[in-house]
Design a protein around this motif. Structure first.
Motif, PDB file in Angstrom:
ATOM      1  N   TRP A  79      47.779  90.672  78.779  1.00 24.72           N
ATOM      2  CA  TRP A  79      48.003  90.540  77.341  1.00 24.72           C
ATOM      3  C   TRP A  79      46.730  90.198  76.597  1.00 24.72           C
ATOM      4  N   ASN A  80      45.833  89.425  77.196  1.00 24.31           N
ATOM      5  CA  ASN A  80      44.565  89.121  76.524  1.00 24.31           C
ATOM      6  C   ASN A  80      43.769  90.390  76.254  1.00 24.31           C
ATOM      7  N   ARG A  81      43.784  91.319  77.217  1.00 24.77           N
ATOM      8  CA  ARG A  81      43.080  92.587  77.014  1.00 24.77           C
ATOM      9  C   ARG A  81      43.778  93.431  75.944  1.00 24.77           C
ATOM     10  N   ILE A  82      45.126  93.464  76.001  1.00 24.93           N
ATOM     11  CA  ILE A  82      45.872  94.245  75.004  1.00 24.93           C
ATOM     12  C   ILE A  82      45.675  93.654  73.610  1.00 24.93           C
ATOM     13  N   ARG A  83      45.744  92.331  73.527  1.00 24.00           N
ATOM     14  CA  ARG A  83      45.565  91.670  72.234  1.00 24.00           C
ATOM     15  C   ARG A  83      44.171  91.948  71.667  1.00 24.00           C
ATOM     16  N   SER A  84      43.159  91.861  72.523  1.00 27.19           N
ATOM     17  CA  SER A  84      41.796  92.156  72.084  1.00 27.19           C
ATOM     18  C   SER A  84      41.683  93.602  71.606  1.00 27.19           C
ATOM     19  N   CYS A  85      42.387  94.485  72.308  1.00 25.13           N
ATOM     20  CA  CYS A  85      42.385  95.895  71.927  1.00 25.13           C
ATOM     21  C   CYS A  85      43.022  96.082  70.556  1.00 25.13           C
ATOM     22  N   LEU A  86      44.159  95.423  70.328  1.00 22.78           N
ATOM     23  CA  LEU A  86      44.859  95.538  69.045  1.00 22.78           C
ATOM     24  C   LEU A  86      44.016  94.992  67.901  1.00 22.78           C
ATOM     25  N   GLN A  87      43.351  93.863  68.156  1.00 23.97           N
ATOM     26  CA  GLN A  87      42.547  93.248  67.105  1.00 23.97           C
ATOM     27  C   GLN A  87      41.315  94.081  66.778  1.00 23.97           C
ATOM     28  N   SER A  88      40.657  94.605  67.806  1.00 19.00           N
ATOM     29  CA  SER A  88      39.438  95.376  67.571  1.00 19.00           C
ATOM     30  C   SER A  88      39.729  96.733  66.928  1.00 19.00           C
ATOM     31  N   SER A  89      40.918  97.284  67.212  1.00 20.61           N
ATOM     32  CA  SER A  89      41.282  98.571  66.614  1.00 20.61           C
ATOM     33  C   SER A  89      41.889  98.413  65.222  1.00 20.61           C
ATOM     34  N   LYS A  90      42.133  97.153  64.804  1.00 18.72           N
ATOM     35  CA  LYS A  90      42.606  96.834  63.449  1.00 18.72           C
ATOM     36  C   LYS A  90      43.888  97.594  63.101  1.00 18.72           C
ATOM     37  N   VAL A  91      44.900  97.422  63.960  1.00 20.86           N
ATOM     38  CA  VAL A  91      46.158  98.141  63.758  1.00 20.86           C
ATOM     39  C   VAL A  91      46.879  97.693  62.487  1.00 20.86           C
ATOM     40  N   CYS A  92      46.569  96.496  62.005  1.00 15.80           N
ATOM     41  CA  CYS A  92      47.244  95.997  60.806  1.00 15.80           C
ATOM     42  C   CYS A  92      46.431  96.221  59.532  1.00 15.80           C
ATOM     43  N   LYS A  93      45.289  96.878  59.672  1.00 16.68           N
ATOM     44  CA  LYS A  93      44.401  97.033  58.513  1.00 16.68           C
ATOM     45  C   LYS A  93      45.055  97.818  57.396  1.00 16.68           C
ATOM     46  N   SER A  94      45.781  98.880  57.743  1.00 20.56           N
ATOM     47  CA  SER A  94      46.401  99.708  56.706  1.00 20.56           C
ATOM     48  C   SER A  94      47.425  98.911  55.903  1.00 20.56           C
ATOM     49  N   LEU A  95      48.136  97.993  56.569  1.00 22.58           N
ATOM     50  CA  LEU A  95      49.093  97.151  55.851  1.00 22.58           C
ATOM     51  C   LEU A  95      48.372  96.129  54.976  1.00 22.58           C
ATOM     52  N   GLN A  96      47.248  95.593  55.469  1.00 26.15           N
ATOM     53  CA  GLN A  96      46.496  94.604  54.703  1.00 26.15           C
ATOM     54  C   GLN A  96      45.936  95.199  53.421  1.00 26.15           C
ATOM     55  N   GLU A  97      45.613  96.483  53.459  1.00 29.22           N
ATOM     56  CA  GLU A  97      45.013  97.129  52.292  1.00 29.22           C
ATOM     57  C   GLU A  97      46.042  97.509  51.235  1.00 29.22           C
ATOM     58  N   LYS A  98      47.330  97.515  51.640  1.00 26.83           N
ATOM     59  CA  LYS A  98      48.376  97.876  50.680  1.00 26.83           C
ATOM     60  C   LYS A  98      48.735  96.679  49.812  1.00 26.83           C
ATOM     61  N   ARG A  99      49.076  96.945  48.605  1.00 32.27           N
ATOM     62  CA  ARG A  99      49.553  95.896  47.701  1.00 32.27           C
ATOM     63  C   ARG A  99      50.931  96.320  47.198  1.00 32.27           C
ATOM     64  N   GLU A 100      51.891  96.218  48.096  1.00 33.98           N
ATOM     65  CA  GLU A 100      53.239  96.692  47.796  1.00 33.98           C
ATOM     66  C   GLU A 100      54.110  95.551  47.285  1.00 33.98           C
ATOM     67  N   SER A 101      55.054  95.908  46.457  1.00 34.87           N
ATOM     68  CA  SER A 101      56.068  94.939  46.060  1.00 34.87           C
ATOM     69  C   SER A 101      57.036  94.758  47.225  1.00 34.87           C
ATOM     70  N   TRP A 102      57.873  93.739  47.147  1.00 34.20           N
ATOM     71  CA  TRP A 102      58.849  93.484  48.207  1.00 34.20           C
ATOM     72  C   TRP A 102      59.782  94.679  48.394  1.00 34.20           C
ATOM     73  N   ASP A 103      60.239  95.254  47.300  1.00 29.32           N
ATOM     74  CA  ASP A 103      61.146  96.410  47.388  1.00 29.32           C
ATOM     75  C   ASP A 103      60.468  97.598  48.057  1.00 29.32           C
ATOM     76  N   GLU A 104      59.184  97.777  47.789  1.00 26.69           N
ATOM     77  CA  GLU A 104      58.445  98.872  48.432  1.00 26.69           C
ATOM     78  C   GLU A 104      58.230  98.585  49.921  1.00 26.69           C
ATOM     79  N   PHE A 105      57.928  97.331  50.222  1.00 29.12           N
ATOM     80  CA  PHE A 105      57.642  96.968  51.611  1.00 29.12           C
ATOM     81  C   PHE A 105      58.864  97.165  52.513  1.00 29.12           C
ATOM     82  N   ILE A 106      60.039  96.744  52.069  1.00 28.86           N
ATOM     83  CA  ILE A 106      61.220  96.824  52.940  1.00 28.86           C
ATOM     84  C   ILE A 106      61.680  98.267  53.147  1.00 28.86           C
TER      85      ILE A 106
END
Length: 276
Positions: free
Chosen positions: A134-161
């Motif tokens: 899991w440490n290797r997988i976690r490092s992989c997920l963090q370095s590949s920035k899998v959540c970056k696209s969500l961080q860049e969005k500025r959605e309302s709650w209705d849009e997000f759900i």
């Protein structure tokens, strides 16, 4: 005629395989020497290089053995091909067995699903629960920035759900819905609510971009769900490849038999006059 046909065909097939092995090997070496490669890319380097070298060695053995009538080399080639067939068949069966269980759960009023690690096969659970893995997988997920696209969005709650999140985005980039956190943006949540302590993942969640839910059981479940989907696709492709390998192996057997017959006719012993 049979000798010509089978040997020429096996030669052509292995020449194609050799050409295919070159970009595979080159890709593995390129990933390994890149200075800015992610942890995911470095993790894939070894297997890609190994596959490229294996394809190249087997194809060279088949090519030389068939075209130059080197019977022993063709025999080595057939043994290697048989091992590949057995391993590939074993992988296909294993892949379907370990990916048979588990599916995402629909959440009322949400456009995405959520995932629980306990729903999947024990073998997959143990692989991701292992700290080293899991440490290797976690490092992989963090370095590949899998959540970056969500961080860049500025959605309302209705849009997000209404967003159709991938299993990893659902499990790693947001807290479970059962936590009852208050939505700020796609990766920012305010702890609170009556159900905030009902799931251990609620205490693991962090708003920091390097933390989020990378340590959560839901994140591990999202990774397993992604692996399950990828493994099934790989298994289906492997079935097609297995059929191709079996055909090549059959042609190789014909070439091997014809090589032996040709060598026997040219230099074998005959009953009438000794050695021909």
């Amino acid at each position: 005629m049979a000798f010509r046909l089978s040997n020429n065909l096996i030669g052509i097939l292995n020449a194609i395989t050799f050409l295919l092995s070159v970009p595979v090997l080159a890709a593995g070496i390129w990933l390994g020497v890149r200075g800015d490669g992610t942890e995911c890319e470095r993790y894939l380097t070894g297997p890609i290089i190994a596959i490229g070298v294996l394809l190249m060695v087997i194809s060279i053995a088949g090519l030389v053995g068939a075209c130059c009538r080197v019977t022993w080399l063709l025999w080595v080639y057939l043994v290697a091909m048989f091992v590949v067939i057995v391993v590939l068949l074993g992988f296909i069966v294993f892949a379907f067995v370990v990916t048979n269980k588990g599916a995402g759960e629909a959440v009322s009023g949400r456009g995405f699903k959520e995932y629980r690690l306990g729903d999947y096969s024990n073998w997959l659970q143990k692989r991701v629960e292992n700290d080293g893995n899991w440490n290797r997988i976690r490092s992989c997920l963090q370095s590949s920035k899998v959540c970056k696209s969500l961080q860049e969005k500025r959605e309302s709650w209705d849009e997000f759900i209404r967003t159709d999140l991938s299993p990893i985005e659902s499990g790693c980039c947001k807290p479970p819905s059962s936590c009852g956190f208050t939505y700020v943006n796609s990766t920012q949540w305010t702890p609170g609510g009556a159900n905030s302590s009902s799931d251990p993942d609620c205490n693991t969640w962090g708003n920091d971009a390097s933390a989020l839910c990378y340590g959560c059981s839901s994140c591990k479940a999202g990774v397993v769900a992604t692996l399950k989907k990828d493994w099934k696709r790989t298994a289906i492709v492997s079935i097609v490849f297995l059929v191709f390998i079996v055909i090549v192996y059959s042609v190789g057997c014909c070439a091997f038999r014809n090589n032996r017959r040709d060598n026997h006719n040219r230099g074998g012993y005959n009953k009438q006059g000794g050695y021909a």
